[in-house]
Design a protein around this motif. Structure first.
Motif, PDB file in Angstrom:
ATOM      1  N   ALA A  36       0.928  -1.228  -0.025  1.00  0.00           N
ATOM      2  CA  ALA A  36       0.147  -0.287   0.015  1.00  0.00           C
ATOM      3  C   ALA A  36       0.809   1.270  -0.053  1.00  0.00           C
ATOM      4  O   ALA A  36       1.909   1.389   0.679  1.00  0.00           O
ATOM      5  CB  ALA A  36      -0.813   0.135   1.096  1.00  0.00           C
ATOM      6  N   LEU A  37       0.201   2.304  -0.534  1.00  0.00           N
ATOM      7  CA  LEU A  37       0.870   3.693  -0.593  1.00  0.00           C
ATOM      8  C   LEU A  37      -0.094   4.378   0.417  1.00  0.00           C
ATOM      9  O   LEU A  37      -1.128   4.615  -0.018  1.00  0.00           O
ATOM     10  CB  LEU A  37       1.010   4.328  -1.773  1.00  0.00           C
ATOM     11  CG  LEU A  37       2.178   3.814  -2.782  1.00  0.00           C
ATOM     12  CD1 LEU A  37       2.007   4.493  -4.175  1.00  0.00           C
ATOM     13  CD2 LEU A  37       3.347   3.934  -2.325  1.00  0.00           C
ATOM     14  N   ALA A  38       0.471   5.078   1.457  1.00  0.00           N
ATOM     15  CA  ALA A  38      -0.199   5.702   2.387  1.00  0.00           C
ATOM     16  C   ALA A  38       0.137   7.343   2.238  1.00  0.00           C
ATOM     17  O   ALA A  38       1.031   7.546   2.830  1.00  0.00           O
ATOM     18  CB  ALA A  38      -0.311   5.475   3.992  1.00  0.00           C
ATOM     19  N   VAL A  39      -0.677   7.938   1.553  1.00  0.00           N
ATOM     20  CA  VAL A  39      -0.262   9.396   1.288  1.00  0.00           C
ATOM     21  C   VAL A  39      -1.204  10.500   2.159  1.00  0.00           C
ATOM     22  O   VAL A  39      -2.421  10.129   2.082  1.00  0.00           O
ATOM     23  CB  VAL A  39      -0.440   9.866  -0.343  1.00  0.00           C
ATOM     24  CG1 VAL A  39      -0.021  11.157  -0.426  1.00  0.00           C
ATOM     25  CG2 VAL A  39       0.457   8.775  -1.116  1.00  0.00           C
ATOM     26  N   GLN A  40      -0.447  11.158   2.814  1.00  0.00           N
ATOM     27  CA  GLN A  40      -1.213  12.128   3.618  1.00  0.00           C
ATOM     28  C   GLN A  40      -0.910  13.664   3.298  1.00  0.00           C
ATOM     29  O   GLN A  40       0.385  13.809   3.022  1.00  0.00           O
ATOM     30  CB  GLN A  40      -0.778  12.160   5.092  1.00  0.00           C
ATOM     31  CG  GLN A  40      -1.486  10.771   5.920  1.00  0.00           C
ATOM     32  CD  GLN A  40      -1.021  10.609   7.155  1.00  0.00           C
ATOM     33  OE1 GLN A  40       0.057  11.123   7.629  1.00  0.00           O
ATOM     34  NE2 GLN A  40      -1.809  10.030   7.848  1.00  0.00           N
ATOM     35  N   ARG A  41      -1.913  14.405   2.912  1.00  0.00           N
ATOM     36  CA  ARG A  41      -1.576  15.703   2.269  1.00  0.00           C
ATOM     37  C   ARG A  41      -2.344  16.742   3.060  1.00  0.00           C
ATOM     38  O   ARG A  41      -3.718  16.493   3.603  1.00  0.00           O
ATOM     39  CB  ARG A  41      -2.184  15.796   0.675  1.00  0.00           C
ATOM     40  CG  ARG A  41      -1.005  14.740  -0.077  1.00  0.00           C
ATOM     41  CD  ARG A  41      -1.600  15.271  -1.529  1.00  0.00           C
ATOM     42  NE  ARG A  41      -0.583  14.379  -2.261  1.00  0.00           N
ATOM     43  CZ  ARG A  41      -1.184  13.620  -3.331  1.00  0.00           C
ATOM     44  NH1 ARG A  41      -2.296  13.362  -3.544  1.00  0.00           N
ATOM     45  NH2 ARG A  41      -0.211  12.959  -3.880  1.00  0.00           N
ATOM     46  N   GLU A  42      -1.878  17.689   3.474  1.00  0.00           N
ATOM     47  CA  GLU A  42      -2.598  18.984   3.793  1.00  0.00           C
ATOM     48  C   GLU A  42      -3.914  19.559   2.831  1.00  0.00           C
ATOM     49  O   GLU A  42      -4.819  20.094   3.379  1.00  0.00           O
ATOM     50  CB  GLU A  42      -1.711  20.102   4.272  1.00  0.00           C
ATOM     51  CG  GLU A  42      -0.954  19.924   5.472  1.00  0.00           C
ATOM     52  CD  GLU A  42      -0.185  21.214   6.037  1.00  0.00           C
ATOM     53  OE1 GLU A  42      -0.494  21.711   6.940  1.00  0.00           O
ATOM     54  OE2 GLU A  42       0.924  21.543   5.217  1.00  0.00           O
ATOM     55  N   VAL A  43      -3.478  19.203   1.607  1.00  0.00           N
ATOM     56  CA  VAL A  43      -4.496  19.814   0.737  1.00  0.00           C
ATOM     57  C   VAL A  43      -4.947  18.707  -0.278  1.00  0.00           C
ATOM     58  O   VAL A  43      -4.250  17.871  -0.545  1.00  0.00           O
ATOM     59  CB  VAL A  43      -3.952  20.983  -0.403  1.00  0.00           C
ATOM     60  CG1 VAL A  43      -4.831  21.328  -1.256  1.00  0.00           C
ATOM     61  CG2 VAL A  43      -3.496  22.106   0.660  1.00  0.00           C
ATOM     62  N   ASP A  44      -6.337  18.578  -0.510  1.00  0.00           N
ATOM     63  CA  ASP A  44      -6.835  17.255  -1.226  1.00  0.00           C
ATOM     64  C   ASP A  44      -6.605  17.355  -2.653  1.00  0.00           C
ATOM     65  O   ASP A  44      -7.076  17.944  -3.476  1.00  0.00           O
ATOM     66  CB  ASP A  44      -8.236  17.250  -1.133  1.00  0.00           C
ATOM     67  CG  ASP A  44      -8.665  16.597   0.456  1.00  0.00           C
ATOM     68  OD1 ASP A  44      -7.523  16.012   1.016  1.00  0.00           O
ATOM     69  OD2 ASP A  44      -9.831  17.078   0.970  1.00  0.00           O
ATOM     70  N   ILE A  45      -5.588  16.900  -3.084  1.00  0.00           N
ATOM     71  CA  ILE A  45      -4.992  16.861  -4.536  1.00  0.00           C
ATOM     72  C   ILE A  45      -4.736  15.449  -4.937  1.00  0.00           C
ATOM     73  O   ILE A  45      -4.027  14.897  -4.574  1.00  0.00           O
ATOM     74  CB  ILE A  45      -3.834  17.923  -4.787  1.00  0.00           C
ATOM     75  CG1 ILE A  45      -4.101  19.218  -4.230  1.00  0.00           C
ATOM     76  CG2 ILE A  45      -3.310  17.799  -6.281  1.00  0.00           C
ATOM     77  CD1 ILE A  45      -2.718  20.118  -4.384  1.00  0.00           C
ATOM     78  N   PHE A  46      -5.446  15.129  -6.169  1.00  0.00           N
ATOM     79  CA  PHE A  46      -5.023  13.839  -6.639  1.00  0.00           C
ATOM     80  C   PHE A  46      -4.292  13.946  -7.992  1.00  0.00           C
ATOM     81  O   PHE A  46      -4.958  14.752  -8.748  1.00  0.00           O
ATOM     82  CB  PHE A  46      -6.078  12.887  -6.795  1.00  0.00           C
ATOM     83  CG  PHE A  46      -6.047  11.667  -7.461  1.00  0.00           C
ATOM     84  CD1 PHE A  46      -5.102  10.749  -6.785  1.00  0.00           C
ATOM     85  CD2 PHE A  46      -6.391  11.322  -8.711  1.00  0.00           C
ATOM     86  CE1 PHE A  46      -5.077   9.507  -7.499  1.00  0.00           C
ATOM     87  CE2 PHE A  46      -6.195  10.330  -9.405  1.00  0.00           C
ATOM     88  CZ  PHE A  46      -5.438   9.265  -8.697  1.00  0.00           C
ATOM     89  N   TYR A  47      -3.143  13.445  -8.231  1.00  0.00           N
ATOM     90  CA  TYR A  47      -2.486  13.488  -9.651  1.00  0.00           C
ATOM     91  C   TYR A  47      -2.822  12.078 -10.339  1.00  0.00           C
ATOM     92  O   TYR A  47      -2.770  11.008  -9.761  1.00  0.00           O
ATOM     93  CB  TYR A  47      -1.184  13.749  -9.552  1.00  0.00           C
ATOM     94  CG  TYR A  47      -0.546  15.041  -8.527  1.00  0.00           C
ATOM     95  CD1 TYR A  47      -0.660  16.130  -9.044  1.00  0.00           C
ATOM     96  CD2 TYR A  47      -0.478  15.030  -7.182  1.00  0.00           C
ATOM     97  CE1 TYR A  47      -0.552  17.197  -8.648  1.00  0.00           C
ATOM     98  CE2 TYR A  47       0.219  16.135  -6.801  1.00  0.00           C
ATOM     99  CZ  TYR A  47      -0.166  17.362  -7.144  1.00  0.00           C
ATOM    100  OH  TYR A  47       0.162  18.474  -6.466  1.00  0.00           O
ATOM    101  N   ALA A  48      -3.136  12.359 -11.495  1.00  0.00           N
ATOM    102  CA  ALA A  48      -3.666  10.999 -12.115  1.00  0.00           C
ATOM    103  C   ALA A  48      -2.829   9.821 -12.236  1.00  0.00           C
ATOM    104  O   ALA A  48      -3.019   8.708 -12.313  1.00  0.00           O
ATOM    105  CB  ALA A  48      -4.192  11.387 -13.431  1.00  0.00           C
TER     106      ALA A  48
END
Length: 126
Positions: A36-48
């Motif tokens: 799994a990749l667990a990505v936490q961001r302060e801003v909800d952005i998804f790169y395709a």
């Protein structure tokens, strides 16, 4: 492989997700595998084009398995070849978790997780 009967009076699993297995009875081989990749961001952005496991060495590095060099002598005698369980209560299972009541000959479990935190720059640094 030793054969026994597995008797379970009650199983209560509230949540099971991402390739979990619940098995009652004997098995020859159990292989659990999860990545799994667990990505936490302060801003909800998804790169395709995110989520390429091959971009992270943690998913391809070999796991060192130290051989067991000790001489083992095992002697068992089961006068009552029954595995008895009254109640199993599990709140949640995830990521290839396995609940197994019975005998297993070979068990291999592997979980690899890459945690990534993407924080915004401090206002003082700009």
């Amino acid at each position: 492989m030793l054969q026994r009967s597995s008797v379970v009076n009650a199983i209560n699993v509230t949540s099971a997700s991402f390739a979990c297995t619940i098995q009652l009875g004997d098995s020859r081989i159990i292989n659990g595998f999860s990545r799994a990749l667990a990505v936490q961001r302060e801003v909800d952005i998804f790169y395709a084009k995110e989520g390429n496991f091959s971009a992270y060495p943690v998913f391809s590095e070999p796991i060192p398995l130290t051989p067991i060099n000790e001489k083992l002598t095992i002697s068992t005698h089961n006068t009552h070849p029954v595995i008895k369980v009254n109640t199993i209560s599990i709140l949640a299972m995830s990521s290839s978790g396995i609940l197994h009541v019975g005998n297993s000959e070979n068990v291999s479990m592997e979980a690899r997780v890459k945690h990534i935190r993407q924080l915004l720059p401090d206002q003082d640094e700009q």
